[in-house]
Motif scaffolding. Sequence first.
Motif, PDB file in Angstrom:
ATOM      1  N   ASP A 238       0.840  -1.205   0.000  1.00 56.19           N
ATOM      2  CA  ASP A 238       0.000   0.000   0.000  1.00 56.19           C
ATOM      3  C   ASP A 238       0.875   1.255   0.000  1.00 56.19           C
ATOM      4  OD1 ASP A 238      -2.302  -1.499   0.027  1.00 56.19           O
ATOM      5  OD2 ASP A 238      -2.599  -1.364   2.202  1.00 56.19           O
ATOM      6  N   THR A 239       1.969   1.195   0.752  1.00 55.29           N
ATOM      7  CA  THR A 239       2.903   2.323   0.784  1.00 55.29           C
ATOM      8  C   THR A 239       3.530   2.529  -0.587  1.00 55.29           C
ATOM      9  OG1 THR A 239       3.388   1.877   3.117  1.00 55.29           O
ATOM     10  CG2 THR A 239       4.972   3.244   1.912  1.00 55.29           C
ATOM     11  N   TYR A 240       3.892   1.433  -1.238  1.00 57.75           N
ATOM     12  CA  TYR A 240       4.476   1.505  -2.578  1.00 57.75           C
ATOM     13  C   TYR A 240       3.530   2.221  -3.546  1.00 57.75           C
ATOM     14  CZ  TYR A 240       6.004  -0.051  -7.210  1.00 57.75           C
ATOM     15  OH  TYR A 240       6.402  -0.080  -8.525  1.00 57.75           O
ATOM     16  N   LEU A 241       2.269   1.868  -3.502  1.00 52.66           N
ATOM     17  CA  LEU A 241       1.303   2.442  -4.441  1.00 52.66           C
ATOM     18  C   LEU A 241       1.120   3.944  -4.229  1.00 52.66           C
ATOM     19  CD1 LEU A 241      -1.437  -0.349  -4.438  1.00 52.66           C
ATOM     20  CD2 LEU A 241       0.312   0.079  -6.183  1.00 52.66           C
ATOM     21  N   LYS A 242       1.327   4.411  -2.998  1.00 56.30           N
ATOM     22  CA  LYS A 242       1.130   5.829  -2.684  1.00 56.30           C
ATOM     23  C   LYS A 242       2.420   6.638  -2.769  1.00 56.30           C
ATOM     24  CE  LYS A 242      -2.492   4.580   0.637  1.00 56.30           C
ATOM     25  NZ  LYS A 242      -2.834   4.485   2.081  1.00 56.30           N
ATOM     26  N   ALA A 243       3.548   5.949  -2.879  1.00 63.32           N
ATOM     27  CA  ALA A 243       4.849   6.620  -2.771  1.00 63.32           C
ATOM     28  C   ALA A 243       5.268   7.267  -4.085  1.00 63.32           C
ATOM     29  CB  ALA A 243       5.915   5.620  -2.330  1.00 63.32           C
ATOM     30  N   GLY A 244       6.234   8.185  -3.978  1.00 61.03           N
ATOM     31  CA  GLY A 244       6.870   8.744  -5.156  1.00 61.03           C
ATOM     32  C   GLY A 244       7.815   7.729  -5.770  1.00 61.03           C
ATOM     33  N   TYR A 245       8.284   8.046  -6.958  1.00 63.71           N
ATOM     34  CA  TYR A 245       9.066   7.077  -7.725  1.00 63.71           C
ATOM     35  C   TYR A 245      10.339   6.645  -7.005  1.00 63.71           C
ATOM     36  CZ  TYR A 245      11.151   4.887 -11.845  1.00 63.71           C
ATOM     37  OH  TYR A 245      11.704   3.990 -12.721  1.00 63.71           O
ATOM     38  N   THR A 246      11.044   7.593  -6.389  1.00 65.51           N
ATOM     39  CA  THR A 246      12.303   7.270  -5.709  1.00 65.51           C
ATOM     40  C   THR A 246      12.086   6.249  -4.606  1.00 65.51           C
ATOM     41  OG1 THR A 246      13.208   9.468  -6.183  1.00 65.51           O
ATOM     42  CG2 THR A 246      14.229   8.226  -4.392  1.00 65.51           C
ATOM     43  N   LEU A 247      11.053   6.457  -3.799  1.00 62.78           N
ATOM     44  CA  LEU A 247      10.790   5.524  -2.706  1.00 62.78           C
ATOM     45  C   LEU A 247      10.261   4.200  -3.241  1.00 62.78           C
ATOM     46  CD1 LEU A 247      10.887   5.132   0.331  1.00 62.78           C
ATOM     47  CD2 LEU A 247       8.533   5.974   0.463  1.00 62.78           C
ATOM     48  N   GLN A 248       9.505   4.234  -4.328  1.00 60.92           N
ATOM     49  CA  GLN A 248       9.035   2.978  -4.925  1.00 60.92           C
ATOM     50  C   GLN A 248      10.213   2.077  -5.292  1.00 60.92           C
ATOM     51  OE1 GLN A 248       6.479   4.139  -8.216  1.00 60.92           O
ATOM     52  NE2 GLN A 248       4.645   3.787  -6.984  1.00 60.92           N
ATOM     53  N   LEU A 249      11.214   2.653  -5.922  1.00 59.49           N
ATOM     54  CA  LEU A 249      12.388   1.855  -6.288  1.00 59.49           C
ATOM     55  C   LEU A 249      13.107   1.337  -5.044  1.00 59.49           C
ATOM     56  CD1 LEU A 249      13.925   3.875  -9.272  1.00 59.49           C
ATOM     57  CD2 LEU A 249      12.327   1.951  -9.338  1.00 59.49           C
ATOM     58  N   ALA A 250      13.174   2.171  -4.005  1.00 60.12           N
ATOM     59  CA  ALA A 250      13.829   1.745  -2.763  1.00 60.12           C
ATOM     60  C   ALA A 250      13.077   0.575  -2.131  1.00 60.12           C
ATOM     61  CB  ALA A 250      13.911   2.916  -1.787  1.00 60.12           C
ATOM     62  N   ILE A 251      11.752   0.609  -2.189  1.00 59.41           N
ATOM     63  CA  ILE A 251      10.948  -0.487  -1.635  1.00 59.41           C
ATOM     64  C   ILE A 251      11.203  -1.775  -2.409  1.00 59.41           C
ATOM     65  CG2 ILE A 251       8.580  -1.349  -1.382  1.00 59.41           C
ATOM     66  CD1 ILE A 251       7.759   1.547  -0.684  1.00 59.41           C
ATOM     67  N   LEU A 252      11.205  -1.691  -3.727  1.00 56.43           N
ATOM     68  CA  LEU A 252      11.420  -2.893  -4.538  1.00 56.43           C
ATOM     69  C   LEU A 252      12.811  -3.475  -4.300  1.00 56.43           C
ATOM     70  CD1 LEU A 252       9.732  -1.877  -7.923  1.00 56.43           C
ATOM     71  CD2 LEU A 252       8.778  -3.207  -6.030  1.00 56.43           C
ATOM     72  N   LYS A 253      13.795  -2.616  -4.147  1.00 54.42           N
ATOM     73  CA  LYS A 253      15.152  -3.110  -3.890  1.00 54.42           C
ATOM     74  C   LYS A 253      15.260  -3.717  -2.495  1.00 54.42           C
ATOM     75  CE  LYS A 253      17.208   0.062  -7.217  1.00 54.42           C
ATOM     76  NZ  LYS A 253      17.981   1.308  -7.448  1.00 54.42           N
ATOM     77  N   LYS A 254      14.540  -3.144  -1.531  1.00 55.64           N
ATOM     78  CA  LYS A 254      14.547  -3.702  -0.177  1.00 55.64           C
ATOM     79  C   LYS A 254      13.941  -5.097  -0.166  1.00 55.64           C
ATOM     80  CE  LYS A 254      15.002  -3.679   4.316  1.00 55.64           C
ATOM     81  NZ  LYS A 254      16.333  -3.589   4.972  1.00 55.64           N
ATOM     82  N   LEU A 255      12.925  -5.308  -0.981  1.00 54.42           N
ATOM     83  CA  LEU A 255      12.225  -6.594  -0.990  1.00 54.42           C
ATOM     84  C   LEU A 255      13.077  -7.732  -1.541  1.00 54.42           C
ATOM     85  CD1 LEU A 255       8.630  -5.464  -2.033  1.00 54.42           C
ATOM     86  CD2 LEU A 255       9.373  -6.350   0.189  1.00 54.42           C
TER      87      LEU A 255
END
Length: 378
Positions: A270-287
């Motif tokens: 849910d955070t990913y869907l609401k986040a800006g692009y920079t944080l989206q990439l950080a989330i995917l890399k964290k996963l």
Amino acid sequence: MQNAGNWIGFWMALLLGLTGISEGKPMPAPKTESVRSYTITENDTTVYVLHLSLDGAGQPAYFYRNVFTPVCLTGECKPVYINFYWDLLGNYTRFDFPPGEELTKMDHKPFKPEDYEKLQTILANTNSLFRQVAMDDLVGKGTENLADSVDAKAGATLKTVKNEVIEGAVYTCYTLWHIAHGKVVNEMQRITESYRSEALLHRFMTSTNHHYQYWALDRVLGPGGQVPPTFAADVQGLIRGKNVFTARYALQKVAPDFWNTPERQRWLWDTYLKAGYTLQLAILKKLTTTRLLPTLTEPMAGHLPNANPEQFTLLLNLLAAQPALSEKTQLAMAGQLSGSNPDYTARIYQLLTSQRPKNRAVQAQMARFQSKPVQPQH
């Protein structure tokens, strides 16, 4: 005799200022707050009082100092009275004056409002050229004017140097900047550390001051990034906060096993869907460091058509890294084989093939995709 008395008084104040004993004119503390005072000794000749203001609950609020400093450069000394304020980690915030005090330039002309605005900008700049450039390199000998060679010595253009000083008050700016960013900063950090408690850490974690957030997070997390249960909500609040830098820092620091529950993986998506692009990439890399549960892989698979090429690659690699994908995840992927992006559909088909799905609906979708004629590339 009266004039002589005035001069004696001035030189006594000057002498005390040079030894660091004198402080500025007292600034009354707000009535709703109390104050603790600390005598700070920097060296044999620099001693002063630093004040810690406490809020109504007795918790530290901010630091301040009533500063008196003589500014002596051209053979004439000007006494400067000014009050400095810092946050609890020693980050300079603002200044004001005791009643009736002001700053003047070398020609005795008082500062204008725009000069005070520029002074605030100068003092707030932690990376000022004052940090590395000596005063003698900034001004001509016996003057408050910029030296002819200041650009070469400062390693910056003359325009840049002028932006960081107030002409006619260069020495004043230099002196005040070094007071605001001097050894007192370490003293404030030491004092605040002595107040560290769970309540203070919670307060810092939920603050809008990013310095507080970094400081608290570094003290809350365990050696491997473990999150104490009582701080889980604070950590998640940081990741969903408005500051993308602290959000990304928290995400990177937190241990991978923090995300091992269905609830937290759902929250992270849910955070990913609401986040800006920079944080989206950080989330995917964290996963990439976490074992993904169906709670996450199913919506992730459904989101593939909406991803740009960089996101698509990261998402697909995450799905491919899982030992097995749930039937719902496979069905979501199979439903996209009829998509319009041939690169996406080909790569989804390849991943599904590696999963050897047993679900007949998935197999049927794959068979239809395989039987489609290959579209010529344009």
